[in-house]
Scaffold this motif. Sequence first.
Motif, PDB file in Angstrom:
ATOM      1  N   GLN A 135       0.832  -1.212   0.000  1.00 46.60           N
ATOM      2  CA  GLN A 135       0.000   0.000   0.000  1.00 46.60           C
ATOM      3  C   GLN A 135       0.860   1.253   0.000  1.00 46.60           C
ATOM      4  O   GLN A 135       0.372   2.332  -0.303  1.00 46.60           O
ATOM      5  N   ARG A 136       2.140   1.117   0.355  1.00 41.97           N
ATOM      6  CA  ARG A 136       3.035   2.271   0.436  1.00 41.97           C
ATOM      7  C   ARG A 136       3.963   2.392  -0.755  1.00 41.97           C
ATOM      8  O   ARG A 136       4.345   3.488  -1.123  1.00 41.97           O
ATOM      9  N   TRP A 137       4.392   1.252  -1.304  1.00 44.11           N
ATOM     10  CA  TRP A 137       5.382   1.274  -2.385  1.00 44.11           C
ATOM     11  C   TRP A 137       4.968   0.313  -3.496  1.00 44.11           C
ATOM     12  O   TRP A 137       4.224  -0.631  -3.249  1.00 44.11           O
ATOM     13  N   THR A 138       5.479   0.570  -4.684  1.00 47.53           N
ATOM     14  CA  THR A 138       5.267  -0.366  -5.796  1.00 47.53           C
ATOM     15  C   THR A 138       6.263  -1.511  -5.655  1.00 47.53           C
ATOM     16  O   THR A 138       7.474  -1.291  -5.657  1.00 47.53           O
ATOM     17  N   ILE A 139       5.727  -2.704  -5.486  1.00 47.95           N
ATOM     18  CA  ILE A 139       6.594  -3.875  -5.296  1.00 47.95           C
ATOM     19  C   ILE A 139       6.243  -4.894  -6.369  1.00 47.95           C
ATOM     20  O   ILE A 139       5.094  -5.306  -6.496  1.00 47.95           O
ATOM     21  N   ASP A 140       7.246  -5.286  -7.160  1.00 45.25           N
ATOM     22  CA  ASP A 140       6.983  -6.262  -8.216  1.00 45.25           C
ATOM     23  C   ASP A 140       6.902  -7.678  -7.651  1.00 45.25           C
ATOM     24  O   ASP A 140       6.048  -8.459  -8.053  1.00 45.25           O
ATOM     25  N   ASP A 141       7.787  -7.985  -6.732  1.00 43.12           N
ATOM     26  CA  ASP A 141       7.783  -9.331  -6.150  1.00 43.12           C
ATOM     27  C   ASP A 141       8.568  -9.323  -4.838  1.00 43.12           C
ATOM     28  O   ASP A 141       9.449  -8.484  -4.650  1.00 43.12           O
ATOM     29  N   VAL A 142       8.222 -10.242  -3.960  1.00 45.13           N
ATOM     30  CA  VAL A 142       8.896 -10.386  -2.664  1.00 45.13           C
ATOM     31  C   VAL A 142       9.087 -11.858  -2.363  1.00 45.13           C
ATOM     32  O   VAL A 142       8.172 -12.655  -2.623  1.00 45.13           O
ATOM     33  N   ALA A 143      10.215 -12.207  -1.796  1.00 43.87           N
ATOM     34  CA  ALA A 143      10.396 -13.555  -1.236  1.00 43.87           C
ATOM     35  C   ALA A 143      11.007 -13.402   0.153  1.00 43.87           C
ATOM     36  O   ALA A 143      11.935 -12.620   0.347  1.00 43.87           O
ATOM     37  N   ILE A 144      10.435 -14.120   1.106  1.00 41.91           N
ATOM     38  CA  ILE A 144      10.928 -14.068   2.490  1.00 41.91           C
ATOM     39  C   ILE A 144      11.095 -15.498   2.996  1.00 41.91           C
ATOM     40  O   ILE A 144      10.181 -16.317   2.859  1.00 41.91           O
ATOM     41  N   GLU A 145      12.249 -15.774   3.566  1.00 37.14           N
ATOM     42  CA  GLU A 145      12.446 -17.052   4.251  1.00 37.14           C
ATOM     43  C   GLU A 145      13.002 -16.760   5.636  1.00 37.14           C
ATOM     44  O   GLU A 145      13.932 -15.974   5.782  1.00 37.14           O
ATOM     45  N   HIS A 146      12.405 -17.389   6.644  1.00 39.39           N
ATOM     46  CA  HIS A 146      12.939 -17.311   7.999  1.00 39.39           C
ATOM     47  C   HIS A 146      13.277 -18.720   8.432  1.00 39.39           C
ATOM     48  O   HIS A 146      12.459 -19.618   8.329  1.00 39.39           O
ATOM     49  N   ARG A 147      14.500 -18.865   8.897  1.00 37.78           N
ATOM     50  CA  ARG A 147      14.930 -20.199   9.343  1.00 37.78           C
ATOM     51  C   ARG A 147      14.652 -20.346  10.831  1.00 37.78           C
ATOM     52  O   ARG A 147      14.786 -19.382  11.593  1.00 37.78           O
ATOM     53  N   ILE A 148      14.274 -21.556  11.260  1.00 38.40           N
ATOM     54  CA  ILE A 148      14.090 -21.831  12.688  1.00 38.40           C
ATOM     55  C   ILE A 148      14.936 -23.035  13.084  1.00 38.40           C
ATOM     56  O   ILE A 148      15.523 -23.704  12.236  1.00 38.40           O
ATOM     57  N   ILE A 161      26.830 -19.275  14.795  1.00 37.29           N
ATOM     58  CA  ILE A 161      27.351 -17.933  14.496  1.00 37.29           C
ATOM     59  C   ILE A 161      27.640 -17.822  12.994  1.00 37.29           C
ATOM     60  O   ILE A 161      28.229 -18.721  12.409  1.00 37.29           O
ATOM     61  N   GLY A 162      27.213 -16.723  12.406  1.00 40.65           N
ATOM     62  CA  GLY A 162      27.471 -16.485  10.979  1.00 40.65           C
ATOM     63  C   GLY A 162      26.404 -17.037  10.056  1.00 40.65           C
ATOM     64  O   GLY A 162      26.398 -16.712   8.872  1.00 40.65           O
ATOM     65  N   GLU A 163      25.505 -17.861  10.578  1.00 41.81           N
ATOM     66  CA  GLU A 163      24.450 -18.397   9.709  1.00 41.81           C
ATOM     67  C   GLU A 163      23.330 -17.368   9.539  1.00 41.81           C
ATOM     68  O   GLU A 163      23.151 -16.475  10.363  1.00 41.81           O
ATOM     69  N   THR A 164      22.569 -17.551   8.478  1.00 42.29           N
ATOM     70  CA  THR A 164      21.525 -16.592   8.121  1.00 42.29           C
ATOM     71  C   THR A 164      20.182 -17.043   8.676  1.00 42.29           C
ATOM     72  O   THR A 164      19.731 -18.148   8.390  1.00 42.29           O
ATOM     73  N   SER A 165      19.555 -16.160   9.464  1.00 38.47           N
ATOM     74  CA  SER A 165      18.254 -16.487  10.054  1.00 38.47           C
ATOM     75  C   SER A 165      17.105 -15.993   9.186  1.00 38.47           C
ATOM     76  O   SER A 165      16.021 -16.563   9.191  1.00 38.47           O
ATOM     77  N   LEU A 166      17.348 -14.892   8.461  1.00 43.59           N
ATOM     78  CA  LEU A 166      16.270 -14.256   7.712  1.00 43.59           C
ATOM     79  C   LEU A 166      16.796 -13.757   6.372  1.00 43.59           C
ATOM     80  O   LEU A 166      17.866 -13.148   6.316  1.00 43.59           O
ATOM     81  N   ALA A 167      16.038 -14.007   5.321  1.00 41.47           N
ATOM     82  CA  ALA A 167      16.361 -13.425   4.012  1.00 41.47           C
ATOM     83  C   ALA A 167      15.094 -12.794   3.454  1.00 41.47           C
ATOM     84  O   ALA A 167      14.040 -13.435   3.411  1.00 41.47           O
ATOM     85  N   VAL A 168      15.214 -11.523   3.082  1.00 42.49           N
ATOM     86  CA  VAL A 168      14.102 -10.794   2.466  1.00 42.49           C
ATOM     87  C   VAL A 168      14.607 -10.230   1.147  1.00 42.49           C
ATOM     88  O   VAL A 168      15.573  -9.456   1.141  1.00 42.49           O
ATOM     89  N   ALA A 169      13.997 -10.613   0.048  1.00 40.39           N
ATOM     90  CA  ALA A 169      14.367 -10.071  -1.262  1.00 40.39           C
ATOM     91  C   ALA A 169      13.153  -9.354  -1.836  1.00 40.39           C
ATOM     92  O   ALA A 169      12.052  -9.911  -1.869  1.00 40.39           O
ATOM     93  N   VAL A 170      13.362  -8.106  -2.248  1.00 38.47           N
ATOM     94  CA  VAL A 170      12.271  -7.277  -2.760  1.00 38.47           C
ATOM     95  C   VAL A 170      12.669  -6.742  -4.133  1.00 38.47           C
ATOM     96  O   VAL A 170      13.722  -6.122  -4.276  1.00 38.47           O
ATOM     97  N   ALA A 171      11.825  -6.982  -5.116  1.00 39.49           N
ATOM     98  CA  ALA A 171      12.063  -6.417  -6.454  1.00 39.49           C
ATOM     99  C   ALA A 171      11.112  -5.251  -6.666  1.00 39.49           C
ATOM    100  O   ALA A 171       9.902  -5.367  -6.435  1.00 39.49           O
TER     101      ALA A 171
END
Lengths: 148, 82
Positions: A69-82, A87-97
């Motif tokens: 509702q605020r911005w024009t977003i073509d696509d989004v992918a979100i992954e959250h690891r549980i 240390i050094g590992e990725t817990s969250l990835a958010v990609a916005v086009a």
Amino acid sequence: MMRIEIVSHSLQPGRLIEEVRRDESGAVTLFLGVVRNYNEGRRVLYLEYDAYPDMAVKVMEQIVEEARQRWTIDDVAIEHRIGRLEIGETSLAVAVATPHRREGFEACHYVVDRLKEIVPIWKKEVWEGGEEWIEGSLEATPESAKQS
Amino acid sequence: MVVKVLFFAALYERVGMRQVTMELPEGSTVAELQRTLAERFPQLATYGSSLLFAVNAAYVPSNEPLRDGDEVALIPPVSGGI
């Protein structure tokens, strides 16, 4: 378009970038949350994440709708690891086009901040000699968690 | 009526179970469920006002009435992301 997932395997951010990019998008913004070795003066050994997966995905979908509702977003992918993350590992990835860079930065920032505020995911810090479930967002209310 | 209650994170560790079923009088609210839970699990009592509640995976206020078969989650302050 969007894809949102809670996973228990290691994240591959490059795949999210490829997944969201499209011809009309001039910007792909990627955010990674990474486990750091030190927090509030304590040497962290590892983290453990717990989630209410069905609800976490629903709330993240709501957050993406708020961002749309605020911005024009073509696509989004979100992954959250549980589970247990080292240390050094990725817990969250958010990609916005997005068509342009500014809305990409702003939308990505919004999604991550809002996620930390209302998405039912929790982390436990384990350090030498102790552990604690971190209580991050104390200001959230049923009202602030509603679509804004 | 019977509702299913889910515990996560610190609450799961305190209670030692992922979920319980609770029998409640018809028309009970989330707040009434919280009181009943605190009697059965005194270790939850310290949480009080910092808990949020979800019914069927959506946040609700504590005066929300419950229905038979609802899935109620106790949501301690969240800390996902980074």
